[in-house]
Scaffold this active site. Structure first.
Site, PDB file in Angstrom:
ATOM      1  N   HIS A  16      -5.542   0.151  -1.166  1.00 37.12           N
ATOM      2  CA  HIS A  16      -5.825  -1.251  -0.876  1.00 37.12           C
ATOM      3  C   HIS A  16      -6.861  -1.862  -1.823  1.00 37.12           C
ATOM      4  O   HIS A  16      -7.133  -3.062  -1.765  1.00 37.12           O
ATOM      5  CB  HIS A  16      -6.316  -1.410   0.572  1.00 37.12           C
ATOM      6  CG  HIS A  16      -5.368  -0.838   1.580  1.00 37.12           C
ATOM      7  ND1 HIS A  16      -5.465   0.463   2.027  1.00 37.12           N
ATOM      8  CD2 HIS A  16      -4.294  -1.389   2.213  1.00 37.12           C
ATOM      9  CE1 HIS A  16      -4.494   0.694   2.903  1.00 37.12           C
ATOM     10  NE2 HIS A  16      -3.775  -0.407   3.030  1.00 37.12           N
ATOM     11  N   ASP A  43      -7.616   5.274  -1.524  1.00 38.03           N
ATOM     12  CA  ASP A  43      -7.225   4.052  -0.814  1.00 38.03           C
ATOM     13  C   ASP A  43      -6.446   3.107  -1.736  1.00 38.03           C
ATOM     14  O   ASP A  43      -7.008   2.569  -2.700  1.00 38.03           O
ATOM     15  CB  ASP A  43      -8.482   3.348  -0.297  1.00 38.03           C
ATOM     16  CG  ASP A  43      -8.162   2.241   0.691  1.00 38.03           C
ATOM     17  OD1 ASP A  43      -6.989   1.829   0.749  1.00 38.03           O
ATOM     18  OD2 ASP A  43      -9.083   1.790   1.389  1.00 38.03           O
ATOM     19  N   CYS A  68       0.818  -1.226   0.000  1.00 32.51           N
ATOM     20  CA  CYS A  68       0.000   0.000   0.000  1.00 32.51           C
ATOM     21  C   CYS A  68       0.849   1.273   0.000  1.00 32.51           C
ATOM     22  O   CYS A  68       0.540   2.235  -0.713  1.00 32.51           O
ATOM     23  CB  CYS A  68      -0.982   0.003   1.161  1.00 32.51           C
ATOM     24  SG  CYS A  68      -0.263  -0.367   2.775  1.00 32.51           S
TER      25      CYS A  68
END
Length: 491
Positions: free
Chosen positions: A450, A448, A322
């Site tokens: 992820h 994000d 990440c």
């Protein structure tokens, strides 16, 4: 795509003119170049000139302008829709190749090749000089599709040749600048580049309008000759004069070649976001855009940035990559804004960099080990010469007390913020809060890394991976380090 009769389109005219003639041996290089340009301009402006313009279809076929125009009305909507290759700056692009019988060549399809002007010289038996001159043509012009014809194209070509003639003459007139390029070369190596100055129309760049554009606003496109290769001081001198010419503050790389209008996207796997795609925070969901409102503060990333996330480009990094992905998003901002020409690097290159600078052992390269915000700053500094500021908090609850500092960063620098904490990393792309109730109203625009899905905006919106998050998004029992990349003051 359905286009009305009065639709405006961007004509992208490319090719290479080749001219040759015999000139007195006593003529100077500057006089020779002037004579060649004047000769070409005269020929291109003649009504019976041998200039031919070929429209390139999406399939690569070529048609003359007369084959595409119905009557005297220019391109109709059906023709425009069938010929437009892509949308650039909100307008359909028509690709046109130029061929000139007194010149010679129609470019072949395929990879783009930037060709600099080349002047070759040989001495004839009668002591006259024979010159052959290759001139690259690259024109970008906004025009009403219904008024397109060969005469208009010849006028664009004539203006373009005047532009190149003026550019090369200025180096003959300036002894100081002429020393900045290789005197063994017959002419300054250069190429026409196009810049969109819409954000600077009638005013210098302001903080509130940094790189922003009204989608309904007509683009303000300028074409300028830029040196290619050679010494950096020559390019810097040219850029400096362009900033002065257009009244633009010398604080951003507006006229670097990397910031020219692009006809091919830098990123094909990743989605690219900017102010036009920034979701408004919940409190402003009914408004038309992002900005400061009475009693509120709302600041976001300025300019474009690419969305990097897990599993892209066949890289299996779910569960550990990440921060690498957040770093790639930050890097993409500097690339898309023209601060660098270096492509975004991958996970192994990031790891190798950290080993090279002595931060990690050799065993780190090729591993699945995490990195944090400090490692992100090391890589940016090593490859892009970018410095970073930091915000460190011992608890997610303390981030709200730094809301003003985060807002000031976006206002002054406009770069994405990489944040690492606990076992997760995210990218902050904006902040919103009400002055009188910061703790209850603060929202953070989170990108994000992820996410593991496809590059589908509907799915991304559904998964809320590019969305405004409340203060409770940050864990009270985790520390967080925020890496705030600083925008360099260069032009």
């Amino acid at each position: 795509m359905v286009a009305s009769k009065e639709t405006k389109c961007l004509l992208h005219v490319t090719g290479c003119l080749k001219s040759s003639q015999t000139i007195k041996s006593t003529d100077s290089k500057g006089s020779t170049i002037k004579q060649i340009y004047d000769s070409l301009i005269d020929k291109c402006s003649e009504d019976n000139s041998n200039v031919a313009f070929f429209v390139r279809s999406k399939e690569g076929d070529r048609f003359t302008i007369s084959q595409c125009i119905k009557g005297n009305s220019g391109f109709d909507s059906e023709t425009l829709a069938s010929l437009s290759h892509q949308m650039v700056l909100g307008h359909p692009v028509i690709e046109i190749d130029i061929a000139v019988l007194f010149a010679s060549k129609v470019p072949e399809s395929g990879d783009e090749v930037i060709q600099a002007p080349v002047l070759t010289e040989s001495l004839n038996p009668d002591q006259t000089k024979f010159h052959s001159f290759d001139i690259p043509i690259d024109i970008l012009q906004l025009v009403c599709s219904s008024k397109l014809n060969e005469q208009t194209l010849r006028q664009f070509l004539e203006h373009h040749l005047h532009l190149q003639k003026t550019f090369h003459k200025q180096f003959e007139d300036s002894s100081s600048e002429s020393k900045s390029w290789d005197q063994n070369s017959s002419i300054v190596p250069s190429y026409p580049y196009h810049f969109d100055l819409t954000s600077f129309r009638n005013e210098e760049l302001s903080e509130s309008s940094d790189n922003s554009r009204n989608l309904n606003e007509e683009p303000n496109i300028v074409t300028e000759l830029m040196p290619i290769g050679g010494k950096e001081d020559l390019g810097r001198s040219v850029r400096s004069k362009l900033h002065e010419k257009y009244g633009i503050e010398k604080s951003k790389p507006v006229f670097r070649k990397e910031n020219a209008v692009r006809f091919k996207p830098l990123f094909t796997t990743q989605l690219v976001f900017d102010e036009s795609t920034t979701p408004p925070p919940p409190k402003l969901s009914g408004s038309s855009g992002i900005g400061n409102y009475a009693g509120t503060v709302c600041e976001t990333v300025k300019g474009q940035y690419a969305y990097f996330h897990y599993m892209q480009d066949s890289m299996s990094d779910s569960g550990w990559g990440c921060a690498y992905r957040s770093l790639q998003t930050v890097w993409s901002w500097f690339l898309l804004q023209g601060y660098t020409h270096k492509n975004v690097i991958g996970h192994k290159e990031i790891q190798q960099t950290l080993h090279t600078i002595g931060d990690k052992p050799a065993s780190f390269v090729g591993s699945s080990q995490w990195i944090g915000s400090f490692e992100v700053s090391y890589v940016l500094d090593h490859h892009l010469d970018i410095t970073s500021a930091f915000i460190n908090v011992q608890s997610g609850d303390q981030l709200v007390s730094n809301a003003g500092r985060i807002a000031q960063h976006f206002k002054a620098h406009g770069t994405p913020i990489m944040v690492g904490g606990g076992v997760l990393a995210h990218t902050i792309c904006g902040i919103y809060y009400e002055d009188e109730a910061i703790e209850h109203s603060v929202r953070y625009l989170i990108l994000d890394p992820h996410y593991t899905g496809t590059e589908d905006t509907k799915n991304i919106k559904k998964k809320a991976v590019y969305a405004w998050k409340p203060q409770s998004f940050w864990k009270s029992d985790s520390f967080y380090n925020l890496c705030l990349p600083q925008r360099p003051n260069v032009f």
